[in-house]
Design an enzyme around this catalytic site. Structure first.
Site, PDB file in Angstrom:
ATOM      1  N   HIS A  28      27.441 112.145 -23.678  1.00 55.35           N
ATOM      2  CA  HIS A  28      27.052 113.345 -24.438  1.00 55.35           C
ATOM      3  C   HIS A  28      28.097 114.447 -24.328  1.00 55.35           C
ATOM      4  O   HIS A  28      27.744 115.609 -24.113  1.00 55.35           O
ATOM      5  CB  HIS A  28      25.684 113.866 -23.967  1.00 55.35           C
ATOM      6  CG  HIS A  28      24.675 112.792 -23.752  1.00 55.35           C
ATOM      7  ND1 HIS A  28      23.700 112.841 -22.792  1.00 55.35           N
ATOM      8  CD2 HIS A  28      24.503 111.613 -24.388  1.00 55.35           C
ATOM      9  CE1 HIS A  28      22.974 111.752 -22.829  1.00 55.35           C
ATOM     10  NE2 HIS A  28      23.447 110.989 -23.793  1.00 55.35           N
ATOM     11  N   HIS A  82      12.563 109.807 -14.021  1.00 52.07           N
ATOM     12  CA  HIS A  82      13.290 110.559 -15.051  1.00 52.07           C
ATOM     13  C   HIS A  82      13.286 109.743 -16.329  1.00 52.07           C
ATOM     14  O   HIS A  82      13.648 108.559 -16.317  1.00 52.07           O
ATOM     15  CB  HIS A  82      14.719 110.804 -14.543  1.00 52.07           C
ATOM     16  CG  HIS A  82      15.589 111.589 -15.464  1.00 52.07           C
ATOM     17  ND1 HIS A  82      15.107 112.456 -16.418  1.00 52.07           N
ATOM     18  CD2 HIS A  82      16.952 111.647 -15.578  1.00 52.07           C
ATOM     19  CE1 HIS A  82      16.116 112.994 -17.068  1.00 52.07           C
ATOM     20  NE2 HIS A  82      17.249 112.514 -16.591  1.00 52.07           N
ATOM     21  N   GLU A  84      15.024 110.066 -19.154  1.00 58.69           N
ATOM     22  CA  GLU A  84      16.216 109.908 -19.992  1.00 58.69           C
ATOM     23  C   GLU A  84      16.560 108.423 -20.078  1.00 58.69           C
ATOM     24  O   GLU A  84      16.395 107.664 -19.111  1.00 58.69           O
ATOM     25  CB  GLU A  84      17.386 110.748 -19.444  1.00 58.69           C
ATOM     26  CG  GLU A  84      18.475 110.869 -20.495  1.00 58.69           C
ATOM     27  CD  GLU A  84      19.506 111.963 -20.232  1.00 58.69           C
ATOM     28  OE1 GLU A  84      19.481 112.604 -19.163  1.00 58.69           O
ATOM     29  OE2 GLU A  84      20.356 112.167 -21.134  1.00 58.69           O
ATOM     30  N   ASP A  86      18.984 106.460 -19.954  1.00 56.36           N
ATOM     31  CA  ASP A  86      19.830 105.690 -19.035  1.00 56.36           C
ATOM     32  C   ASP A  86      19.008 105.185 -17.848  1.00 56.36           C
ATOM     33  O   ASP A  86      19.470 104.320 -17.094  1.00 56.36           O
ATOM     34  CB  ASP A  86      21.062 106.490 -18.567  1.00 56.36           C
ATOM     35  CG  ASP A  86      20.767 107.899 -18.135  1.00 56.36           C
ATOM     36  OD1 ASP A  86      19.747 108.473 -18.574  1.00 56.36           O
ATOM     37  OD2 ASP A  86      21.554 108.454 -17.350  1.00 56.36           O
ATOM     38  N   HIS A 148      17.195 117.487 -14.508  1.00 62.68           N
ATOM     39  CA  HIS A 148      17.626 118.422 -15.529  1.00 62.68           C
ATOM     40  C   HIS A 148      16.819 118.284 -16.814  1.00 62.68           C
ATOM     41  O   HIS A 148      17.189 118.895 -17.837  1.00 62.68           O
ATOM     42  CB  HIS A 148      19.129 118.217 -15.826  1.00 62.68           C
ATOM     43  CG  HIS A 148      19.443 116.891 -16.455  1.00 62.68           C
ATOM     44  ND1 HIS A 148      20.101 116.796 -17.652  1.00 62.68           N
ATOM     45  CD2 HIS A 148      19.160 115.617 -16.108  1.00 62.68           C
ATOM     46  CE1 HIS A 148      20.244 115.526 -17.994  1.00 62.68           C
ATOM     47  NE2 HIS A 148      19.679 114.795 -17.067  1.00 62.68           N
ATOM     48  N   ASP A 167      18.701 112.096 -11.077  1.00 70.37           N
ATOM     49  CA  ASP A 167      20.091 112.488 -11.361  1.00 70.37           C
ATOM     50  C   ASP A 167      20.702 113.381 -10.263  1.00 70.37           C
ATOM     51  O   ASP A 167      21.932 113.424 -10.106  1.00 70.37           O
ATOM     52  CB  ASP A 167      20.174 113.248 -12.691  1.00 70.37           C
ATOM     53  CG  ASP A 167      20.129 112.323 -13.899  1.00 70.37           C
ATOM     54  OD1 ASP A 167      20.307 111.113 -13.733  1.00 70.37           O
ATOM     55  OD2 ASP A 167      19.926 112.826 -15.010  1.00 70.37           O
ATOM     56  N   TYR A 195      30.113 116.211 -11.804  1.00 67.14           N
ATOM     57  CA  TYR A 195      28.752 115.927 -12.283  1.00 67.14           C
ATOM     58  C   TYR A 195      27.905 117.203 -12.269  1.00 67.14           C
ATOM     59  O   TYR A 195      27.227 117.537 -13.240  1.00 67.14           O
ATOM     60  CB  TYR A 195      28.116 114.848 -11.400  1.00 67.14           C
ATOM     61  CG  TYR A 195      26.815 114.315 -11.946  1.00 67.14           C
ATOM     62  CD1 TYR A 195      26.792 113.223 -12.795  1.00 67.14           C
ATOM     63  CD2 TYR A 195      25.603 114.920 -11.628  1.00 67.14           C
ATOM     64  CE1 TYR A 195      25.610 112.742 -13.316  1.00 67.14           C
ATOM     65  CE2 TYR A 195      24.405 114.448 -12.145  1.00 67.14           C
ATOM     66  CZ  TYR A 195      24.414 113.357 -12.970  1.00 67.14           C
ATOM     67  OH  TYR A 195      23.235 112.881 -13.502  1.00 67.14           O
ATOM     68  N   HIS A 228      22.645 107.765 -10.143  1.00 66.71           N
ATOM     69  CA  HIS A 228      24.032 107.434 -10.510  1.00 66.71           C
ATOM     70  C   HIS A 228      24.910 107.505  -9.262  1.00 66.71           C
ATOM     71  O   HIS A 228      24.734 108.410  -8.438  1.00 66.71           O
ATOM     72  CB  HIS A 228      24.612 108.444 -11.513  1.00 66.71           C
ATOM     73  CG  HIS A 228      23.907 108.501 -12.826  1.00 66.71           C
ATOM     74  ND1 HIS A 228      24.009 107.520 -13.780  1.00 66.71           N
ATOM     75  CD2 HIS A 228      23.104 109.449 -13.367  1.00 66.71           C
ATOM     76  CE1 HIS A 228      23.301 107.856 -14.843  1.00 66.71           C
ATOM     77  NE2 HIS A 228      22.735 109.030 -14.620  1.00 66.71           N
TER      78      HIS A 228
HETATM   79 FE1  FEO Z   1      19.465 112.600 -17.027  1.00 69.74          FE
HETATM   80 FE2  FEO Z   1      21.061 109.966 -15.729  1.00 69.74          FE
HETATM   81  O1  FEO Z   1      19.933 110.834 -16.924  1.00 69.74           O
END
Ligand code: FEO
Length: 402
Positions: A28, A82, A84, A86, A148, A167, A195, A228
């Site tokens: 993104h 989370h 999102e 991913d 986030h 995250d 990050y 991550h």
């Molecule tokens: Fe906010 Fe790794 O997704």
């Protein structure tokens, strides 16, 4: 399901079963030059529990890692920390494949996942402070709204002192190492800061509050398992303290000078401003947006106290590369910066005022009026630029101390 992929043990009953994305280079707008990982974790409790999933194309890799320690059909609970994609992209397919007894997420997670996948996902919402028995172990949950996304939450496995932090405390780093102490410390620090700068800067004030809540809750963790990058098992205090420090966005004696130039005139002005800043004792990062990426700018601003931006005027506007980086920064809202605008033009010269307006949008404290010149700057203009650099250095020294 092939048996190439293996789970990696991170504590007595917890395994990393995620996937490594060696190729991703854009998240993104954030350049992920070292790739990334999508971390999922398997807790081998009486109720076997899968913590988060992975991006859809990596589903088979995750399932194969799970299958290296248990039959995936034996997973009884899935937790989504989370929403999102991913971390949730393959959630419906995983639910279909393993048919868990229960799927848990936060209240906002249930809402978000329904908006993403529609249909009837069997989601059970958890509230802040809820606990869940896994039979012989217990998970507790801490909502971390807007860190986030609105749905974000932490899960904590008390018996093994593992904090699943989604995250937070993560980084985009594809590597063969799974633990913080195995990664080159300079890379670890750089990628964690990059990050934070690119993902978490807008929520810095919330991070300060969250860290205070975590301290007050008395949670002790010996492992932080983010979604991550490497698992933290050694430098736990280091990364938590760095988050506390970054979240404050204290101004430092460092200026970032960004510019876009058509025929090197704006560049000459940028160099003169840089000399003024250096004379004033500042550390300076000079960044041509022809050569730098917006996510590197975000990283540099994490430890800076001033942002000075210049652009030539092209068809009544700043150069496209400058609009790109300023739009990105306006979203990140870095705090506590002094700033100024400058630029060369042929006839209309709108760019510096447009830059000023964008800087003002994220509350950069402007020093003086924009410096503008027609075509190539003469010595008088360059002296003015140098003086601007010195003035900003002086104001920054007053702000942060000698
Ligand atoms: Fe906010 Fe790794 O997704």
């Amino acid at each position: 399901m092939h048996d190439t992929f293996k789970a990696i043990k991170i504590s007595d009953h917890v395994y990393w079963v995620g996937a490594i994305d060696w190729s991703i280079r854009d998240f993104h707008g954030y350049m992920t030059k070292r790739g990334s990982t999508y971390n999922a974790y398997l807790i081998l409790a009486e109720k076997a529990t899968l913590m988060d999933t992975v991006r859809t194309p990596f589903r088979d890799e995750m399932m194969a890692r799970i299958a290296s320690v248990i039959n995936p059909a034996d997973i009884q609970y899935i937790i989504s920390n989370h929403s999102e994609m991913d971390h949730s992209g393959c959630l419906p397919e995983v639910i279909d494949a393993v048919k868990p007894e229960k799927v848990y997420t936060s209240v906002m997670g249930a809402k978000t996942l329904k908006e993403i996948f529609h249909g009837d996902l069997p989601l059970i919402p958890l509230k802040d402070g809820d606990s869940l028995s896994l039979g012989n172990m217990t998970l507790s949950f801490l909502e971390t709204r807007m860190l986030h996304w609105p749905d974000s939450m932490f899960s904590y496995l008390a018996e093994e002192q593992v904090l699943f932090s989604q995250d937070a405390f993560g980084m985009h780093l594809a590597s063969s190492q799974r633990f913080d102490d195995e990664v080159d410390p300079a890379i670890l620090r750089y990628e964690a800061a990059t990050y934070f700068a690119n993902i978490l800067t807008p929520y810095a004030a919330l991070i300060t509050k969250l860290l205070a809540r975590v301290t007050a809750s008395g949670l002790n963790f010996k492992i932080i398992a983010p979604d991550h990058g490497p698992v933290w098992r050694t430098d736990i205090h280091g990364i938590v303290n760095r988050y506390a420090e970054w979240a404050l966005q204290k101004p430092a004696r460092k200026a970032v000078v960004l510019y876009g130039t058509m025929w090197h005139s704006t560049e000459k002005m940028a160099l003169a401003i840089t000399e003024g800043l250096l004379t004033g004792g500042m550390e300076v990062k000079l960044m041509s947006m022809d050569a730098c990426h917006r996510s590197d700018v975000a990283f540099e601003l994490l430890g800076a106290g001033a942002l000075i931006v210049g652009s030539s005027t092209l068809n009544n506007h700043m150069l496209p590369g400058m609009a790109d980086v300023l739009t990105y920064l306006r979203g990140l809202k870095p705090k506590n910066l002094l700033g100024a605008a400058f630029g060369s033009h042929g006839w209309s010269g709108e760019a510096p005022r447009q830059i000023e307006e964008m800087l003002a949008d994220f509350r950069v404290e402007l020093v003086g009026n924009p410096i503008q010149t027609r075509h190539v700057p003469d010595q008088g203009v360059l002296t003015q630029c140098c003086e601007l650099g010195r003035l900003i250095a002086e104001k920054l020294r007053d702000k942060v101390g000698d």
